[in-house]
Design an enzyme around this catalytic site. Structure first.
Site, mmCIF file in Angstrom:
data_model
loop_
_atom_site.group_PDB
_atom_site.id
_atom_site.type_symbol
_atom_site.label_atom_id
_atom_site.label_comp_id
_atom_site.label_asym_id
_atom_site.label_seq_id
_atom_site.Cartn_x
_atom_site.Cartn_y
_atom_site.Cartn_z
ATOM 1 N N HIS A 121 0.866 -1.176 0.000
ATOM 2 C CA HIS A 121 0.000 0.000 0.000
ATOM 3 C C HIS A 121 0.903 1.227 0.000
ATOM 4 O O HIS A 121 2.018 1.209 0.503
ATOM 5 C CB HIS A 121 -0.861 -0.044 1.279
ATOM 6 C CG HIS A 121 -1.942 0.966 1.352
ATOM 7 N ND1 HIS A 121 -1.702 2.283 1.687
ATOM 8 C CD2 HIS A 121 -3.287 0.870 1.193
ATOM 9 C CE1 HIS A 121 -2.841 2.947 1.718
ATOM 10 N NE2 HIS A 121 -3.818 2.112 1.415
ATOM 11 N N ASP A 198 3.184 -4.601 7.966
ATOM 12 C CA ASP A 198 1.908 -3.889 7.889
ATOM 13 C C ASP A 198 0.801 -4.937 7.971
ATOM 14 O O ASP A 198 0.559 -5.687 7.029
ATOM 15 C CB ASP A 198 1.840 -3.117 6.564
ATOM 16 C CG ASP A 198 0.473 -2.488 6.297
ATOM 17 O OD1 ASP A 198 -0.451 -2.681 7.118
ATOM 18 O OD2 ASP A 198 0.328 -1.814 5.265
ATOM 19 N N GLN A 201 -4.384 -5.443 6.741
ATOM 20 C CA GLN A 201 -5.297 -6.345 6.044
ATOM 21 C C GLN A 201 -5.349 -7.738 6.661
ATOM 22 O O GLN A 201 -6.260 -8.504 6.388
ATOM 23 C CB GLN A 201 -4.895 -6.458 4.565
ATOM 24 C CG GLN A 201 -5.107 -5.185 3.774
ATOM 25 C CD GLN A 201 -6.544 -4.726 3.763
ATOM 26 O OE1 GLN A 201 -7.470 -5.538 3.691
ATOM 27 N NE2 GLN A 201 -6.757 -3.419 3.827
ATOM 28 N N LYS A 224 -10.338 -1.723 10.503
ATOM 29 C CA LYS A 224 -10.370 -2.956 9.713
ATOM 30 C C LYS A 224 -10.890 -4.124 10.542
ATOM 31 O O LYS A 224 -11.163 -5.191 10.004
ATOM 32 C CB LYS A 224 -8.966 -3.313 9.222
ATOM 33 C CG LYS A 224 -8.185 -2.195 8.555
ATOM 34 C CD LYS A 224 -8.615 -1.918 7.146
ATOM 35 C CE LYS A 224 -7.623 -0.965 6.484
ATOM 36 N NZ LYS A 224 -8.034 -0.605 5.126
ATOM 37 N N CYS A 362 -4.751 2.287 -3.678
ATOM 38 C CA CYS A 362 -3.499 2.803 -3.095
ATOM 39 C C CYS A 362 -2.349 1.828 -3.299
ATOM 40 O O CYS A 362 -1.463 1.692 -2.448
ATOM 41 C CB CYS A 362 -3.674 3.135 -1.614
ATOM 42 S SG CYS A 362 -4.787 4.516 -1.303
#
Length: 404
Positions: A121, A198, A201, A224, A362
Site C-alpha cells: 500500500h 503492515d 489487512q 479494519k 493505493c
C-alpha cells in the site's frame, strides 16, 4: 461453525437499503462494519465518563484512564506482546509507519539499504521514500510474480549486511495474497535487519502472535477490525522503542520540561504526545473482544469458503479476469471485465445496492505491473453470505450487459 444470521443482527448497517436495494457490503478491505456491541461502548464513553486521561485526579478521569489502559492490555494480549508498554496507540496504520520511519532518520546513512515489497500500500512506500531522501539510504524493491506473490529468491538475493530495515505487508489489500512473513523475518534477521509488518489487512482475518513471529514492528488499524476509524496500533520490541527518538513533542510524552532542556517519559507515553483518541482506544479493545467471541479460526474457515465460492461464481462470467491468484490468499477478489473500466462497473453495482471498491486501491505499482488502470475489488467479511455473492454475480452480469 458461525451462526451468520445471528452475527448479522449485531451490525445495524446491514439492515439498510441503498438505491432501493438491500445493502450488500463488499468493501471490507477498506473499512469493516461496526457491531452494536462496539457502538454501545462508544456511546457509553461519551454519555458517562468523557474526560482526559492520565493527568486528572477526579473520578471521570480515573475511570477513563482505567478503561483506556485496560484496552491497551486487551490489545497486548490479543497480539501476544511481551509487555503492555510495547503497544503504542496511534491514529492508524499510516501514523504507525510514519512514526517508525521518522525514528530511523537518526539511525541511517547513505550506505544503508531498505527493502520494500512490490505488493505494498502507498502508506508502506511513501514514508520510506521520504526517509531515503532525508538520509541518502537506498530503497530496493522485492519483485512480484504474475500470480501476485513475492519472488522469494529475489528477496534472498537482495538481502545484505547493508540492509537495515525490511517492510512488507502481511496480506495484500489489493490482491489478498498472504505473504510468507515468517520466512521474510527470519532471513532479514540473519543479516541484522529489522522488520516492520503492515498488518492492516491481516488482522481482520487472522490472529498474529508477535512474539512467535519475532517481528520488530507490527502495525494495524482498528477500523479494519470492527472498530472505529482514527485509531490503530504500533507494536514494537522494547529494545527498538527505547532506541528510537520521540516522533512528536508535546504534552504526555515528557518527563521534565524546562526552557533549557526536556527529558522524555518512558514507554509507551514517549510516543503518545497530546490527548489521544480516548474513546477510539477503548472501542478498539471492545472490537477485539467482540471478534474473539466469534473466534478467529471460525472467521478464517468461513471466509475461505466465501473466497472459494466467490472465485468459482465470478469466473463463470465470460471475459472476467481475477488478479491475484496465489494459493495462499484471504477473502479478497480483484477483477476486471474485458474492455470495461472498473469505475463504470463499480458505479453500476452501487446502483444495485452493492458496495465494492474500484481503482488502484493505493497500490499503483501493482496496477502498473499488470498494465491496468485499476480493478473492481470485492472483499468479504465473516458477516457476509453466499447469497450476497450470488447477488454480486447477478449484478456484474447485468453491468457487463449494459456496458458492452
Amino acid at each position: 461453525m458461525l451462526e451468520i444470521n445471528k452475527i448479522r443482527q449485531d451490525f445495524p448497517i446491514l439492515n439498510r437499503q441503498v438505491n432501493g436495494k438491500p445493502l450488500v457490503y463488499f468493501d471490507n478491505a477498506a473499512t469493516s462494519q461496526t457491531p452494536q456491541q462496539v457502538i454501545d461502548v462508544i456511546v457509553d464513553y461519551y454519555s458517562n465518563y468523557n474526560a482526559n486521561i492520565h493527568r486528572g485526579v477526579h473520578t471521570l478521569s480515573q475511570e477513563a484512564t482505567d478503561k483506556y489502559e485496560a484496552a491497551r492490555k486487551t490489545i497486548q494480549n490479543h497480539f501476544n506482546a511481551k509487555y503492555a508498554y510495547e503497544i503504542i496507540l496511534t491514529s492508524g496504520t499510516t501514523h504507525s509507519i510514519n512514526l517508525i520511519a521518522s525514528g530511523f532518520a537518526s539511525l541511517l546513512n547513505e550506505k544503508d539499504e531498505l527493502l520494500v515489497s512490490a505488493l505494498e500500500h502507498h502508506s508502506n512506500i511513501v514514508p520510506w521514500q521520504m526517509l531515503c531522501e532525508k538520509t541518502g539510504a537506498t530503497l530496493k524493491v522485492i519483485p512480484m510474480t504474475n500470480e501476485g506473490e513475492l519472488d522469494m529468491q529475489a528477496y534472498t538475493n537482495l538481502l545484505s549486511k547493508s540492509t537495515k530495515l525490511v517492510f512488507v505487508n502481511h496480506i495484500s489489500n489489493a490482491l489478498g495474497t498472504i505473504n510468507p512473513i515468517e520466512t521474510i523475518i527470519e532471513k532479514a534477521h540473519q543479516v541484522g535487519a529489522a522488520v516492520l509488518i503492515d498488518g492492516a489487512q491481516a488482522c481482520p482475518h487472522i490472529k498474529p502472535d508477535v512474539q512467535a513471529l519475532d517481528v520488530d514492528f507490527y502495525v494495524t488499524s482498528a477500523h479494519k477490525m470492527c472498530g472505529p476509524t482514527g485509531v490503530g496500533m504500533l507494536y514494537g520490541k522494547e529494545e527498538w522503542l527505547k532506541k528510537l527518538p520521540p516522533y512528536q513533542g508535546g504534552g504526555e510524552m515528557i518527563d521534565q520540561v524546562t526552557f533549557e532542556k526536556t527529558t522524555y517519559a518512558g514507554l509507551p507515553h514517549k510516543f503518545e504526545a497530546g490527548t489521544p483518541n480516548i474513546c477510539g482506544g477503548i472501542a478498539f479493545g471492545a472490537a477485539i473482544d467482540y471478534m474473539n467471541t466469534i473466534d478467529f479460526n471460525n472467521i478464517a474457515n468461513y471466509e475461505h469458503k466465501l473466497l472459494e465460492y466467490g472465485t468459482k461464481r465470478l469466473l463463470e462470467i465470460e471475459g472476467l479476469k481475477i488478479y491475484g491468484t496465489s494459493k495462499n490468499k484471504t477473502s479478497v477478489i480483484s477483477f476486471n471485465l474485458d474492455g470495461i473500466h472498473p469505475y463504470d462497473v463499480g458505479t453500476l453495482l452501487d446502483k444495485m445496492g452493492i458496495a465494492v471498491r474500484t481503482g488502484h486501491h493505493c497500490t499503483q505499482p501493482i496496477m502498473d505491473f499488470y498494465k491496468i488502470p485499476g480493478t473492481v475489488r470485492a472483499s468479504f467479511a465473516f458477516y457476509n453470505t453466499k447469497e450476497e455473492i450470488d447477488a454480486l454475480v447477478t449484478a456484474v452480469k447485468k453491468a457487463k450487459m449494459m456496458l458492452s
